[in-house]
Design an enzyme around this catalytic site. Structure first.
Site, PDB file in Angstrom:
ATOM      1  CG  ASN A  66      35.107  44.623  32.120  1.00 47.46           C
ATOM      2  OD1 ASN A  66      35.843  44.984  33.045  1.00 47.46           O
ATOM      3  ND2 ASN A  66      33.980  45.233  31.843  1.00 47.46           N
ATOM      4  CG  LEU A  67      37.023  37.776  33.069  1.00 47.55           C
ATOM      5  CD1 LEU A  67      36.911  36.866  34.286  1.00 47.55           C
ATOM      6  CD2 LEU A  67      38.258  37.436  32.243  1.00 47.55           C
ATOM      7  CE1 TYR A 102      32.669  40.784  42.630  1.00 44.26           C
ATOM      8  CE2 TYR A 102      34.173  42.246  41.483  1.00 44.26           C
ATOM      9  CZ  TYR A 102      33.699  40.979  41.725  1.00 44.26           C
ATOM     10  OH  TYR A 102      34.246  39.912  41.074  1.00 44.26           O
TER      11      TYR A 102
END
Ligand code: GFB
Length: 315
Positions: free
Chosen positions: A166-167, A137
C-alpha cells in the site's frame, strides 16, 4: 538502461508515475516521454500501437492504472477488471510489437491470495483464492505480469514486474469515498480539526494489518530494478513494517493534532485481514526503503495542508 534512452512513463499524472518521472530525472534520465489521458487513451489498442510506432521508446514503465481504495474497488470490480486489463494488455503487447526491449510493469500486493502466508513471498502468487473486494483489479494485474513473464521467457525481451505494498505520498488521491485509507484518514482528521467536529468516522473494525510505503521509496525501487541487467520477473516492494488500521488512525490523529473521537463503522468492509509483503528478494539485491512511516506522514500532512491552502488538492 542508458541515460540517453527514450523512456515512456505511462500514467505520469498519477501518484506513482509522477514519482517515477521525478526520480528518473533526478538520476539524469532526461529523455522521458509522457502522454496525458486526453492525448492517449491507453484502453484503445490502435491508439497505443500508433503511439509506440511513432515514438519508438527504448524503455517503458507502466504506472498507469485505474486505482482506488477498498470502497472504489468493491463497488467497481467490473470496471477495475476491464480498464486495467485493457491498459495492461495494450501497453505491454503494444510495446513488444513496436520493438521496445525493456519494460517495467507495476502492480500491487493485492495480486496475492487473501490468506497468503505472511510475510507474502513472490511464490504465493496463484496459490489460493483472492480477496473479493479487489478481485477485479488483482486479476487484471496478474494478467499483466504474466504477459511480461511469457514475453520474456518465450520471446527474449526484458519485461519484468514490481509489486508494491500500500502506497502513499506526494500526489495521492484524497477522495474520501474512493481513496485509500491513509490519505482518507489525513483528510478526515484534518477536516474534523478545522471544523471542530466531535467525531471522525472510519471504516471497518480497525483490526486489519497493513504495510505502507512512501511513493518516493517505490520510485527508487523502480530505478533500482531498471538499472539491473537481469532483474527477477516479479519482485515485491514494501517497508517491511506493518501496523493495524486502528494504530494508523491513532498515529494520524496525533500527527494532525485532531482531538475528535474515533468511531468505527463496522458495516464497511475490512478487506484482507493482513497484507505484509516479504521483501527479502529486493533487499538481497541491495535495495532498502529510506522513508519511515512517521517521517513520511509528517511530510504528507504538510503537503496536504499546503495543497488545501493553494487549492491544488486531488480529490
Ligand atoms: O487502503 P484501503 O482502502 O484498501 O483500506 P485495501 C485499508 C483498510 O483501511 C481497510 C480501513 O481495512 C478499511 O476498512 N479503513 C478505515 C478505511 N477507514 C477507512 C476509510 O475511511 N477509507 C478507506 N479507504 N479505508 C486496496 C485495494 O485494498 O489496496 C486495491 O482495494 C489496492 O486493490 C490497494 O491493492 C493498495 O488495503 O484493503
Amino acid at each position: 538502461m542508458h541515460k540517453t534512452d527514450r523512456i515512456f512513463v505511462a500514467g505520469h499524472r498519477g501518484m506513482v508515475g509522477g514519482a517515477v518521472v521525478r526520480t528518473l530525472k533526478a538520476a539524469g534520465y532526461e529523455n522521458i516521454i509522457v502522454r496525458t489521458h486526453a492525448e492517449l487513451d491507453l484502453c484503445d489498442p490502435a491508439a497505443v500501437r500508433a503511439f509506440y510506432a511513432s515514438e519508438k521508446p527504448d524503455v517503458a514503465v507502466i504506472c498507469a492504472a485505474k486505482v482506488g481504495g477498498i470502497g472504489a474497488n468493491s463497488a467497481g470490480n467490473a470496471t477495475f477488471l476491464y480498464e486495467n486489463s485493457l491498459i495492461a494488455m495494450n501497453t505491454v503487447m503494444g510495446a513488444y510489437e513496436a520493438g521496445v526491449k525493456r519494460l517495467l510493469f507495476l502492480g500491487s500486493t493485492c495480486i496475492y491470495p487473501r490468506l497468503a502466508p505472511q510475510p507474502i513471498p513472490e511464490t504465493a502468487l496463484l496459490s489460493s483464492p483472492l480477496e473479493k473486494t479487489n478481485e477485479g483489479y488483482a486479476l487484471a494485474k496478474i494478467a499483466g505480469l504474466k504477459l511480461c513473464e511469457y514475453l520474456r521467457r518465450d520471446r527474449g525481451v526484458c519485461y519484468h514486474s514490481l509489486m508494491p505494498t500500500n502506497l502513499y505520498g506526494t500526489g495521492d488521491n484524497y477522495d474520501v469515498v474512493g481513496g485509500h485509507v491513509l490519505p482518507t484518514m489525513i483528510r478526515k482528521f484534518e477536516t474534523a480539526r478545522v471544523n471542530g467536529d466531535a467525531t471522525v468516522t472510519l471504516w471497518g473494525t480497525g483490526t486489519p494489518l497493513r504495510e505502507f510505503l512512501h511513493v518516493d521509496d517505490l520510485a527508487a525501487a523502480c530505478l533500482f530494478v531498471l538499472e539491473m541487467e537481469d532483474p527477477p520477473d516479479l519482485v515485491n516492494v514494501g517497508s517491511g513494517v506493518e501496523i493495524t488500521i486502528r494504530g494508523l488512525a491513532e498515529k494520524i490523529k496525533a500527527a494532525t493534532g485532531c482531538p475528535a473521537e474515533i468511531v468505527w463503522d463496522a458495516l464497511k468492509p475490512d478487506g484482507t485481514p493482513r497484507k505484509l509483503c516479504d521483501t527479502s528478494l529486493i533487499r538481497s539485491l541491495g535495495w532498502v526503503p529510506k522513508i519511515d512511516l512517521d517521517a513520511g506522514l509528517e511530510r504528507t500532512i504538510a503537503e496536504y495542508r499546503s495543497s488545501i491552502a493553494d487549492g491544488t488538492l486531488r480529490k
